[in-house]
Design an enzyme around this catalytic site. Structure first.
Site, PDB file in Angstrom:
ATOM      1  N   HIS A  98       0.846  -1.187   0.000  1.00  0.00           N
ATOM      2  CA  HIS A  98       0.000   0.000   0.000  1.00  0.00           C
ATOM      3  C   HIS A  98       0.886   1.242   0.000  1.00  0.00           C
ATOM      4  O   HIS A  98       2.115   1.156   0.035  1.00  0.00           O
ATOM      5  CB  HIS A  98      -0.937   0.014   1.212  1.00  0.00           C
TER       6      HIS A  98
ATOM      7  N   TYR B 139      -3.678   3.454   1.543  1.00  0.00           N
ATOM      8  CA  TYR B 139      -4.573   3.074   0.458  1.00  0.00           C
ATOM      9  C   TYR B 139      -3.827   2.203  -0.545  1.00  0.00           C
ATOM     10  O   TYR B 139      -2.614   2.355  -0.732  1.00  0.00           O
ATOM     11  CB  TYR B 139      -5.121   4.310  -0.271  1.00  0.00           C
ATOM     12  N   THR B 140      -4.571   1.321  -1.201  1.00  0.00           N
ATOM     13  CA  THR B 140      -4.026   0.518  -2.292  1.00  0.00           C
ATOM     14  C   THR B 140      -4.812   0.842  -3.556  1.00  0.00           C
ATOM     15  O   THR B 140      -6.043   0.773  -3.555  1.00  0.00           O
ATOM     16  CB  THR B 140      -4.153  -0.988  -1.995  1.00  0.00           C
TER      17      THR B 140
END
Length: 322
Positions: A101, A117-118
């Site tokens: 991520h 976040y990915t």
């Protein structure tokens, strides 16, 4: 000791104890043989595939924040958005390993807010990356009256605005052909290998799982079988459902199962929190060729996933939470 018949002693034992001893020896022999066969099986594996060079310069830097410009914003549903950010040039790739991520940071009401976040895109795409994000609005959930700080901040952005990003980061990386690089806190980096990978995702925790699923499915030489158990509050909350179901329909090596807290009439999947029955019915059984990966809210991992995996006989070497 029995010393009948001239003083030469001999050992005797009850028949029940003798049978138990024989069973113990047989069990030990079977386990030894099984371990030897497994060692032969896995010692023949060629090892993780060689890392391929990226198709352009890398956009991310783990040591510093880099601003990326928002170039497109799409409404996916009433509370889900797709954000497209431009990289430094049309030739750049993000440079995020599969399963990792990155951290988005922003100053919100005088406070620095950082969230992982990915993206739903990968290093195959040049010049941009996409984030699919659920916006947690204020005054919707009684337990969280302020809503999500970062998701609401992203919702407030207009095209041309920038967000600071640093990465990659993460303790799980999928290397291909069933190999995982895992770095648990306080331990040395380790290599794991599995022919069956089970995924448990909760809500937005689906994004790194989708990265892994796509990576396996696009490589026809990768025979790893993937099973996904995806938990959400309601059917309407299921992110990326259309793509997941398309992948499941097109690939026999990928199976998909849902559970929701609030099912509607006619719902054909499971309902309620992740439990032992769901894991046993829809994920690979515990064994040396199995790995279970988990990503989702901390309470789901702590109170639903881990206790039930342990109850079903999965050892610590067989699972990891992102």
């Amino acid at each position: 000791i029995d010393d009948r018949g001239g003083g030469r002693g001999r050992m005797t034992m009850p028949m029940e104890d003798y049978r138990s001893l024989c069973i113990a020896f047989a069990t030990a022999a079977a386990l030894t043989l099984g371990a030897a066969l497994l060692w032969r099986q896995y010692s023949k594996r060629p090892g993780p595939p060689k890392r391929q060079p990226l198709k352009g310069p890398v956009a991310l830097d783990p040591s510093r924040k880099i601003p990326f410009e928002l170039v497109k914003k799409e409404r996916v549903s009433h509370d889900t958005r797709k954000f497209t950010f431009a990289l430094q040039s049309e030739d750049h790739v993000l440079g995020l390993p599969i399963g990792n991520h990155m951290y988005l940071s922003a100053s919100i009401d005088g406070e620095t807010v950082v969230r992982p976040y990915t993206p739903v895109t990968s290093n195959d795409e040049k010049g941009y990356f996409d984030l699919v994000i659920k916006v947690y609005f204020a005054n919707v959930h009684p337990k969280f009256p302020e809503g999500g700080k970062m998701s609401q901040y992203l919702e407030s952005l207009s095209t041309g605005d920038c967000v600071d990003v640093r990465g990659p980061a993460g303790k799980v990386e999928y290397l291909g052909m069933g190999y995982l690089r895992v770095k648990e806190p306080g331990t040395a980096e380790g290599l794991r290998c599995a022919s069956n990978i089970g995924l448990i995702a909760g809500g937005t925790g689906i994004t790194p799982m989708l990265q892994i699923i796509r990576e396996v499915m696009k490589n026809k030489e990768d025979t790893t079988r993937i099973s996904l158990l995806f938990a959400n509050q309601s059917e309407q909350d299921i992110l990326l459902r259309e793509e997941l179901e398309q992948l499941a329909n097109e690939n026999d090596s990928f199976s998909l199962w849902y559970t929701v807290d609030r099912p509607t009439e006619g719902w054909k999947y499971s309902s309620g929190f992740v439990n032992a029955e769901m894991i046993e019915g829809h994920l690979p059984s515990p064994g040396p060729a199995t790995q279970i990966l988990m990503c989702g809210p901390k309470p789901m991992i702590k109170f639903a996933c881990l206790p039930n995996l342990q109850k079903l006989g999965y050892s610590q070497e067989m699972y990891v939470a992102f």
